[in-house]
Design a protein around this motif. Sequence first.
Motif, PDB file in Angstrom:
ATOM      1  N   ARG A 182       0.849  -1.187   0.000  1.00  0.00           N
ATOM      2  CA  ARG A 182       0.000   0.000   0.000  1.00  0.00           C
ATOM      3  C   ARG A 182       0.882   1.233   0.000  1.00  0.00           C
ATOM      4  NH1 ARG A 182      -2.564   0.030   6.104  1.00  0.00           N
ATOM      5  NH2 ARG A 182      -3.275   2.112   5.557  1.00  0.00           N
ATOM      6  N   MET A 240      -9.163   6.439  11.154  1.00  0.00           N
ATOM      7  CA  MET A 240      -7.942   6.649  10.365  1.00  0.00           C
ATOM      8  C   MET A 240      -8.264   7.579   9.200  1.00  0.00           C
ATOM      9  SD  MET A 240      -5.707   3.817   8.267  1.00  0.00           S
ATOM     10  CE  MET A 240      -6.563   3.961   6.701  1.00  0.00           C
ATOM     11  N   TYR A 244      -4.016   8.980  -0.505  1.00  0.00           N
ATOM     12  CA  TYR A 244      -3.252   8.323  -1.569  1.00  0.00           C
ATOM     13  C   TYR A 244      -2.857   9.416  -2.550  1.00  0.00           C
ATOM     14  CZ  TYR A 244      -5.153   3.831   0.056  1.00  0.00           C
ATOM     15  OH  TYR A 244      -5.485   2.731   0.815  1.00  0.00           O
ATOM     16  N   TYR A 250      -3.594   0.180  -3.028  1.00  0.00           N
ATOM     17  CA  TYR A 250      -3.525  -0.791  -1.926  1.00  0.00           C
ATOM     18  C   TYR A 250      -3.936  -2.122  -2.535  1.00  0.00           C
ATOM     19  CZ  TYR A 250      -3.998  -2.207   3.074  1.00  0.00           C
ATOM     20  OH  TYR A 250      -3.857  -2.794   4.315  1.00  0.00           O
ATOM     21  N   HIS A 253      -6.814  -7.243  -0.342  1.00  0.00           N
ATOM     22  CA  HIS A 253      -6.647  -7.700   1.038  1.00  0.00           C
ATOM     23  C   HIS A 253      -8.003  -7.753   1.725  1.00  0.00           C
ATOM     24  CE1 HIS A 253      -6.860  -3.332   1.407  1.00  0.00           C
ATOM     25  NE2 HIS A 253      -7.298  -3.522   2.661  1.00  0.00           N
ATOM     26  N   ASP A 255      -9.561  -6.814   5.657  1.00  0.00           N
ATOM     27  CA  ASP A 255      -9.124  -6.034   6.813  1.00  0.00           C
ATOM     28  C   ASP A 255      -8.955  -6.898   8.057  1.00  0.00           C
ATOM     29  OD1 ASP A 255      -9.136  -3.913   5.155  1.00  0.00           O
ATOM     30  OD2 ASP A 255     -10.862  -2.897   6.032  1.00  0.00           O
ATOM     31  N   ILE A 274     -16.037   3.478   5.474  1.00  0.00           N
ATOM     32  CA  ILE A 274     -15.164   4.458   4.808  1.00  0.00           C
ATOM     33  C   ILE A 274     -16.013   5.596   4.256  1.00  0.00           C
ATOM     34  CG2 ILE A 274     -13.396   4.823   3.039  1.00  0.00           C
ATOM     35  CD1 ILE A 274     -12.927   1.813   2.985  1.00  0.00           C
ATOM     36  N   TYR A 276     -15.548   8.879   1.841  1.00  0.00           N
ATOM     37  CA  TYR A 276     -14.610   9.538   0.930  1.00  0.00           C
ATOM     38  C   TYR A 276     -14.783  11.046   1.012  1.00  0.00           C
ATOM     39  CZ  TYR A 276     -13.838   4.839  -0.621  1.00  0.00           C
ATOM     40  OH  TYR A 276     -13.515   3.509  -0.629  1.00  0.00           O
ATOM     41  N   LEU A 299     -12.407   1.873  -5.222  1.00  0.00           N
ATOM     42  CA  LEU A 299     -12.351   0.750  -4.280  1.00  0.00           C
ATOM     43  C   LEU A 299     -12.941  -0.430  -5.033  1.00  0.00           C
ATOM     44  CD1 LEU A 299     -12.060  -0.402  -1.322  1.00  0.00           C
ATOM     45  CD2 LEU A 299     -14.486   0.176  -1.066  1.00  0.00           C
ATOM     46  N   HIS A 338     -10.892  -6.681  -1.025  1.00  0.00           N
ATOM     47  CA  HIS A 338     -10.991  -5.397  -1.717  1.00  0.00           C
ATOM     48  C   HIS A 338      -9.610  -4.833  -1.993  1.00  0.00           C
ATOM     49  CE1 HIS A 338     -10.789  -4.579   2.607  1.00  0.00           C
ATOM     50  NE2 HIS A 338     -10.223  -3.424   2.307  1.00  0.00           N
ATOM     51  N   VAL A 340      -7.548  -0.936  -3.430  1.00  0.00           N
ATOM     52  CA  VAL A 340      -7.631   0.418  -3.977  1.00  0.00           C
ATOM     53  C   VAL A 340      -6.830   0.399  -5.274  1.00  0.00           C
ATOM     54  CG1 VAL A 340      -7.067   2.857  -3.642  1.00  0.00           C
ATOM     55  CG2 VAL A 340      -7.840   1.477  -1.692  1.00  0.00           C
ATOM     56  N   ARG A 347      -6.284  11.256  -3.246  1.00  0.00           N
ATOM     57  CA  ARG A 347      -7.528  10.562  -2.870  1.00  0.00           C
ATOM     58  C   ARG A 347      -7.595  10.500  -1.352  1.00  0.00           C
ATOM     59  NH1 ARG A 347      -8.982   5.453  -1.408  1.00  0.00           N
ATOM     60  NH2 ARG A 347     -10.547   4.309  -2.640  1.00  0.00           N
ATOM     61  N   ALA A 349      -9.700   9.805   2.358  1.00  0.00           N
ATOM     62  CA  ALA A 349     -10.775   9.025   2.981  1.00  0.00           C
ATOM     63  C   ALA A 349     -10.608   9.001   4.493  1.00  0.00           C
ATOM     64  CB  ALA A 349     -10.768   7.597   2.437  1.00  0.00           C
ATOM     65  N   TRP A 353     -12.997   1.315  11.893  1.00  0.00           N
ATOM     66  CA  TRP A 353     -13.198  -0.126  12.016  1.00  0.00           C
ATOM     67  C   TRP A 353     -13.963  -0.398  13.298  1.00  0.00           C
ATOM     68  CZ3 TRP A 353      -8.761   1.775   9.758  1.00  0.00           C
ATOM     69  CH2 TRP A 353      -8.527   1.325   8.454  1.00  0.00           C
TER      70      TRP A 353
HETATM   71  O1  AKG Z   1      -9.670   3.860   0.896  1.00  0.00           O
HETATM   72  C1  AKG Z   1     -10.227   2.847   0.518  1.00  0.00           C
HETATM   73  O2  AKG Z   1     -11.080   2.839  -0.386  1.00  0.00           O
HETATM   74  C2  AKG Z   1      -9.887   1.509   1.158  1.00  0.00           C
HETATM   75  C3  AKG Z   1      -8.654   1.505   1.966  1.00  0.00           C
HETATM   76  C4  AKG Z   1      -8.419   0.172   2.606  1.00  0.00           C
HETATM   77  O3  AKG Z   1      -8.758  -0.837   2.078  1.00  0.00           O
HETATM   78  C5  AKG Z   1      -7.787   0.098   3.921  1.00  0.00           C
HETATM   79  O4  AKG Z   1      -7.288   1.125   4.437  1.00  0.00           O
HETATM   80  O5  AKG Z   1      -7.761  -1.010   4.489  1.00  0.00           O
END
Ligand code: AKG
Length: 374
Positions: A182, A240, A244, A250, A253, A255, A274, A276, A299, A338, A340, A347, A349, A353
């Motif tokens: 990432r 968080m 980007y 990214y 993966h 989470d 998330i 945006y 995403l 998923h 990125v 970008r 966001a 979690w």
């Molecule tokens: O920003 C996103 O769309 C996903 C980021 C992501 O997958 C993550 O931080 O685990």
Amino acid sequence: MGKRKASDDSVEPETEAGTPESSSSDRVEQETTAGTAEGSSQCEPEAELEAVGDSDWLSLQFSKHTFFVHPATGRVCDAPDGNNIGEFDAEAGEVRLFAVDVEAEGAEALQHSEEGAAVLKSQPSLTEAYAEHGLLHLDAGEQGSAGSLLPEGLLRTVRQELEVLLAAGALSPLHSQAASTRSDRIAYLRTAEVSDQVSELMDALPCPPGCLQAVRALEGLAAALDQRLDLGLLRPRRCMVACYGPGGFYVPHRDNSFDPKSGTWLNNRSLTAILYLNEGASDASGASGAWPEERGGCLRCFLDASPEDKRGASAQKVVDIFPKGGQLVLFDSRRLLHEVRPTTQQRLALSVWFVSAEEESGQESAEEESATST
Ligand SMILES: O=C(O)CCC(=O)C(=O)O
Ligand SMILES: [Fe+2]
């Protein structure tokens, strides 16, 4: 069986070469400077060790934290003979702090909100989509969707706050994953009080008011989902923010994932939310076109990919969500593979979690175990 492992490493990423990157270390050193909130480096050897009175304990000053080391037993405590918070490797001359799942630690009950409940009530298909595929997507600015959850002007405020943090150099690329996995820069922001010493190590920054309000809105939506689907969610202590830059990505993966070797989940993450924050978010209700697809940076969600699939080849459907400001995505942290996709433009966001601290039943663990064996 199914016991969750305390770990700050949050994801099960795969490197470009296809090798799962290790995120399963039981012991990590959590750096304490703003730039390395999720770091996993070792204590710098030059950190000062000092005898504590005439006891066998040595105090170790590291950044703004003090640890107490007992060389004879290798214990590392928060006070002489206090709680074990790490171990001392005499041969390597290293202090390693036990990982803590900072999102789970001290997590509180979710707060319900009328707005969150109203959104799901007005669009029952969102709950159904989450139950079926583990993905809920609220488009920006539409009636009864993200627009009704987030007060007008809030996205602009949150974006401005994030831009201030960026300009101040508060976001760092030093998360626990490799640059080939990432390439975002991140900062953790505290969204609840943190009182005990181990949590202090996570070194999240104070959460600016707009970000906090946005997090509360996400919590309200998560609470409404929880009420309907009984997910056992808790509210974590931090969110968080991520940036980007052009070329940022990214790799695929999840989470959270089950580690068959240790029989534990890598962390307590259960629901990823998330929001945006990209330019255009506050333009007349976030009109479409605010993030043209040619910019990349979507995403990419691999719906219903088999649990052992780390690339997405087995996905039943691939959904691309472009990060137009105001879009909101909630997904099952354990289930949704998923990534990125590379973006051509900055970008932004904000992610939260939600954790669930309950132990897995043997049945569920066994299924996960066989499913994730490689
Ligand atoms: O920003 C996103 O769309 C996903 C980021 C992501 O997958 C993550 O931080 O685990
Ligand atoms: Fe992710």
